[in-house]
Write a protein that holds these residues in place. Structure first.
Motif, mmCIF file in Angstrom:
data_model
loop_
_atom_site.group_PDB
_atom_site.id
_atom_site.type_symbol
_atom_site.label_atom_id
_atom_site.label_comp_id
_atom_site.label_asym_id
_atom_site.label_seq_id
_atom_site.Cartn_x
_atom_site.Cartn_y
_atom_site.Cartn_z
ATOM 1 N N CYS A 78 1.014 -1.212 0.031
ATOM 2 C CA CYS A 78 -0.056 -0.070 -0.048
ATOM 3 C C CYS A 78 0.846 1.260 -0.067
ATOM 4 O O CYS A 78 2.341 1.497 -0.060
ATOM 5 N N GLY A 79 0.202 2.481 -0.207
ATOM 6 C CA GLY A 79 1.186 3.696 -0.338
ATOM 7 C C GLY A 79 0.107 4.895 -0.726
ATOM 8 O O GLY A 79 -1.302 4.251 -0.554
ATOM 9 N N LEU A 80 -0.023 5.599 -0.037
ATOM 10 C CA LEU A 80 0.431 7.209 -0.407
ATOM 11 C C LEU A 80 1.098 7.928 -1.387
ATOM 12 O O LEU A 80 1.784 7.846 -2.104
ATOM 13 N N SER A 81 -0.391 8.523 -2.159
ATOM 14 C CA SER A 81 0.043 9.477 -3.694
ATOM 15 C C SER A 81 1.221 8.895 -4.511
ATOM 16 O O SER A 81 0.723 7.883 -5.471
ATOM 17 N N MET A 82 2.913 9.164 -4.280
ATOM 18 C CA MET A 82 3.677 8.406 -5.539
ATOM 19 C C MET A 82 3.246 7.107 -4.961
ATOM 20 O O MET A 82 3.497 5.628 -6.357
ATOM 21 N N GLY A 83 3.273 6.667 -3.763
ATOM 22 C CA GLY A 83 3.556 5.421 -3.066
ATOM 23 C C GLY A 83 1.902 4.339 -3.265
ATOM 24 O O GLY A 83 2.324 3.630 -3.683
ATOM 25 N N GLY A 84 1.191 5.598 -3.953
ATOM 26 C CA GLY A 84 -0.030 4.723 -3.973
ATOM 27 C C GLY A 84 -0.462 4.340 -6.088
ATOM 28 O O GLY A 84 -0.614 3.555 -6.156
#
Length: 394
Positions: free
Chosen positions: A276-282
């Motif tokens: 999982c991840g946020l923004s770029m990591g998403g």
């Protein structure tokens, strides 16, 4: 060029020395008369100093800089001019801020620096100050009287950029006392951040400790890596495309996962792995997680801009980017135990995210979705992890 750089470095040193020394003097033995009902955020170094969060969520800053000609607070891109008072103390009160975590910096005579009164965090591609605005009912993000796990920084060798690279690894309470094996979440930061983001700004350990203690999540290991991986021939790997993900995909599958499975007691089957991840990591989690179902059976995508809402994102072809998601949906659904997406309700990405979720659901894709109050910021991502973790490995 060298002289200019040297002059700028000397200016920065002078500014920081002046601000640091006078700030320490201002917050030393003197007793402040703080506004009634205000509090010192946990991000402060001195809990009896500034900045102060007022009852309406606005923030009062005070900086001692008698030599300065102009002092500003740059809070999330909005600059506030401070007013100089007696003894060289500069003050300003911002407009009310939404609950959560906000980066800020001082701008002293045109030089942007971290505030000596704040802890510093790596974000926005630099070391920044931050302020934490409390949100009622969000004690799940705080340290509580429960068994606590550990967060360690450990180094592995990367064959992708041929260097030693850091991981921050959360192990749940009891890991050191037993011999059981655990499922693993590989969690990715956003652009301008690194492996420290989820463990420091994101409060991963607090979230996991509290969920596990409450019986809402199974004990699991969480691995936060630095996805700013350099290509062997120079430059950074990246970009919102399958091709752009190949550098970090190789790092994750060929380097990080084997290292974690060799070093920690983890379950090694796909159903015991999540990404999982946020923004770029998403975006990384979307591409790598969904296109490598033999590696991951659980995927979380938080606040990505790949569907729209950021410059350069348009006409996202879902079937082209994840072959089979719409044309062989039954097989796609069988491959994933959890597929979860989220976004902040004030984030420019929200309508694009809702539209792609709607398209998936209309095509029969089994995707969970939630939105939370907030923009493109950490309170939304903490809530995303808090929800995602409760679905996993059950």
């Amino acid at each position: 060029m060298f002289c200019d750089m040297r002059a700028k470095s000397m200016m920065l040193a002078v500014v920081m020395t002046a601000v640091c020394c006078t700030e320490l003097a201002a917050q030393g033995p003197r007793r402040e008369n703080f506004p009634e009902g205000s509090y010192s955020p946990v991000t402060n170094i001195n809990r009896n100093g500034y900045p102060r969060v007022l009852t309406d969520g606005s923030v009062m800053f005070r900086v001692q800089a008698p030599q300065a000609q102009l002092v500003q607070i740059d809070l999330c891109g909005t600059k506030y001019d401070m007013q100089k008072g007696e003894g060289g103390a500069w003050t300003v009160t911002t407009k009310p801020q939404v609950p959560g975590y906000h980066y800020y910096s001082l701008v002293v005579d045109g030089v942007s620096v971290a505030d000596p009164a704040s802890q510093t965090f790596y974000g926005c591609s630099r070391w920044s100050s931050a302020i934490e605005i409390k949100e009622s009912g969000m004690d799940v993000f705080e340290v509580q009287n429960v068994p606590h796990g550990e967060v360690r920084t450990i180094y592995y060798y990367s064959n992708v950029d041929e260097s030693w690279r850091p991981l921050m690894v959360y192990t749940p309470a009891g890991y050191n006392e037993n011999q059981q094996t655990y499922p693993v979440v590989y969690i990715q930061h956003g652009g301008g951040e690194d492996h420290r983001g989820w463990m420091e700004q994101g409060r991963t350990a607090q979230i996991m400790d509290n969920l596990i203690a409450a019986g809402k999540a199974v004990p699991m290991i969480v691995v936060s890596s630095n996805s700013n991986v350099r290509l062997r021939n120079g430059g950074m790997g990246g970009g919102y495309s399958w091709q752009g993900m190949q550098t970090f995909r190789s790092e994750m599958i060929d380097n990080i996962i084997p290292f974690v499975e060799k070093t920690y007691r983890v379950k090694k089957d796909r159903k015991s792995r999540a990404m999982c991840g946020l923004s770029m990591g998403g975006g990384q989690s979307f591409y790598i997680g969904l296109r490598d179902p033999e590696v991951f059976a659980n995927v979380g995508v938080f606040s990505t801009g790949m569907f729209g809402g950021i410059q350069g994102a348009s006409n996202f072809d879902l079937e082209k980017e994840v072959p089979g998601i719409l044309t062989d949906t039954k097989t796609f659904n069988k491959q994933f135990d959890v597929f979860f997406m989220s976004c902040g309700e004030q984030d420019p990405r929200i309508e694009f995210t809702r539209n792609i979720v709607r398209k998936m659901r209309d095509g029969g894709v089994e995707v969970r979705f939630n939105s939370y109050p907030g923009d493109h910021e950490w309170q939304v991502w903490r809530k995303s992890l808090h929800e995602f973790a409760q679905y996993l490995f059950k």
